[in-house]
Design an enzyme around this catalytic site. Sequence first.
Site, PDB file in Angstrom:
ATOM      1  N   ASP A 286      -8.464  12.075  -3.568  1.00 54.51           N
ATOM      2  CA  ASP A 286      -7.994  11.478  -2.557  1.00 54.51           C
ATOM      3  C   ASP A 286      -6.861  10.614  -3.783  1.00 54.51           C
ATOM      4  OD1 ASP A 286      -7.964   8.928  -2.338  1.00 54.51           O
ATOM      5  OD2 ASP A 286     -10.740   8.400  -2.594  1.00 54.51           O
TER       6      ASP A 286
ATOM      7  N   TRP B  31     -15.072   4.721  -6.033  1.00 57.42           N
ATOM      8  CA  TRP B  31     -14.306   5.343  -5.033  1.00 57.42           C
ATOM      9  C   TRP B  31     -14.682   7.058  -4.810  1.00 57.42           C
ATOM     10  CZ3 TRP B  31     -13.015   2.471  -0.720  1.00 57.42           C
ATOM     11  CH2 TRP B  31     -12.644   1.096  -1.391  1.00 57.42           C
TER      12      TRP B  31
ATOM     13  N   LYS C  16      -1.081   1.476  -0.788  1.00 52.97           N
ATOM     14  CA  LYS C  16      -0.616   0.995  -2.079  1.00 52.97           C
ATOM     15  C   LYS C  16       0.700   0.935  -2.107  1.00 52.97           C
ATOM     16  CE  LYS C  16      -4.941   1.269  -2.582  1.00 52.97           C
ATOM     17  NZ  LYS C  16      -5.942   0.221  -2.992  1.00 52.97           N
TER      18      LYS C  16
END
Lengths: 371, 371
Positions: B178, B104, B202
């Site tokens: 992030d 990511w 999530k």
Amino acid sequence: MASGRIFNFSAGPSMLPVEILEQAQADIINWDGTGMSVMEMSHRSKPFESIHKKCIQDLRDLLNIPPNFKVLLMQGGGSTQFACVPLNLLKDKETANYLTTGAWSTKAIEEARKYCRAHEVATSKSTNFTTIPDPSTWNVDPNGAYFHYCANETIHGVEFTLTQEMLDRIGEVPIVADMSSNFLSKPIDFSKHAVVYAGAQKNAGPAGVTFVIAREDMLGHAKNITPTMLDWKIQADNDSMYNTPPCYAIYICGLYFDYMKRHGGIEAVQELDRQKAAILYDLFDSSNGFYTNPVNPQYRSKMNVPFLIKGGNVDLEKKFLAEAEAVGLSTLAGHRSVGGLRASIYNGMPLEGVRRLADFMTEFKTKHEAE
Amino acid sequence: MASGRIFNFSAGPSMLPVEILEQAQADIINWDGTGMSVMEMSHRSKPFESIHKKCIQDLRDLLNIPPNFKVLLMQGGGSTQFACVPLNLLKDKETANYLTTGAWSTKAIEEARKYCRAHEVATSKSTNFTTIPDPSTWNVDPNGAYFHYCANETIHGVEFTLTQEMLDRIGEVPIVADMSSNFLSKPIDFSKHAVVYAGAQKNAGPAGVTFVIAREDMLGHAKNITPTMLDWKIQADNDSMYNTPPCYAIYICGLYFDYMKRHGGIEAVQELDRQKAAILYDLFDSSNGFYTNPVNPQYRSKMNVPFLIKGGNVDLEKKFLAEAEAVGLSTLAGHRSVGGLRASIYNGMPLEGVRRLADFMTEFKTKHEAE
């Protein structure tokens, strides 16, 4: 109507058929025996892939989308597409054509000015956006990368379909339509369009999904400053799953498409929408000016019906809203930018709701006509 | 567990507490006596405004967000923020700092290269992203507009918190995190961060909402090529309702935040997450190499637990997945880019689910150890 439900004339998000909500209710804890809610599923799982695929196929079936068009499920609503359109379509051109017919097409051209010399083909601003500019006055730049229009102005209640005269003015320039607020209310002629886009939250489902239907040759030209997530080609190449899509909203849209297919398809929707709109406009036109709609009759929207009482009597409007709310007819205020009243009668609004509103309006007129 | 429900170890979207789904089920046709589903409400209506406001306030309460930080509810996931970060923060600078610790953060730096000279502070790529680069090797450009890192790598299972040594290396450069896959799993130190962002799917709710928590001085600097919808300042000035937000997803997040507040807040979540992760890592470490996790123990993720069987025996992996699925332990395959197995144990995964997985793994080991 299910117990306690009201008729909600919101301009969006808007009513859904209660049958869909009941289905969602039954499935919410355990979808189809998977032991999971759709909200909990991996977007790469077989169950969600089947939901995603069926949603897109049913949309293709409903609108008879030709095979050379891609269907993308994106996020961010029509306002995000206002940027996507120039970012994906300008290529090396410096200008694009915009027709201005109300609040939303105004926002679209303003956003385009960030990326190009946005050329205003014509505007109906001088009429307070109560009509569509006469096509004979449209000044289309044939070197523009595309021609953009808004098929239905949610706030101003102006709707139109491209006529042959309009098409002749546009010429060979690819046509892009914002159909956010009349998507799925009638067939779309894809032979005339290069790109059609629409948020889901009017006629197709809950807020959070945006449909982009783009002809294949419109893909692959994004400017290098385009955020990856706004690049149509990347979304197309990844089946709209470049990252996690808004799975639950897609699932509800899928239920809606399935419902429409089972209830006579787009032609049945169109006929019902015609009937609903006719009830209200006929009532205005026979009200001796008690109720008025400012829009050129030729371009009256079948989705968003703005109206005034006695030419804009604010006291009566307040009474109207309060009394309507009390009998379960909700969200009838006009947009804050224009005032007045507005009934949005999208696909999810049953005929019964419009009839109830019309009956209420007739009674209200009788009661207050002499004031 | 409610009847027929399974334990779903998906990396996201992921399990929700069944109590939330039951509440949503009860409310789906008629929310709080309004006669409408939350999916049908105008986002400008009083009922939805109350849902929206409470969602944000509960998030503020849970994370103790200081008043000089704005909470934005956006769309498009972390991948959209990969573009938003440079577009909103570069100002007139030409470079920004990126720490690369997995898939990511690699995507984040690649996106930033569209807009600036993205400077890689350090990378753990040579270790297959199984650790965090030694802070003594971090090469931060003090002229960079910001420093970006990924607090938890979902695919590689690497998680870390900024240490004093790291902070000393970063210096005065604003820090952007992030936190998509460990958001709301523990407290966040906002004195060290300028911007934190995270997708909801999530630990916070369904896919379709992205949280951006930005210090006020980080707003108002967007480049002129920034799409309006991606401009944090515009979202802040419009209370994240510049256009129609993803209302239903926001509502479910709100139910989750309310649930967390009633169940001991972020400290209780953190303790539960610690216990769940310890069960699995302890099992690996006492399995005599039958189960292995490749990550430097110091940086093992408490959210995403990748593991191998006998160092990567694909036949045993297949058996494991099939047998686990058969007993209601689902979605345990590793990410397609790295293979192996992975158990994601976000907030919605009950302790019971991890215990059941551990019991299954112990039995599986006994059965197959000698093969």
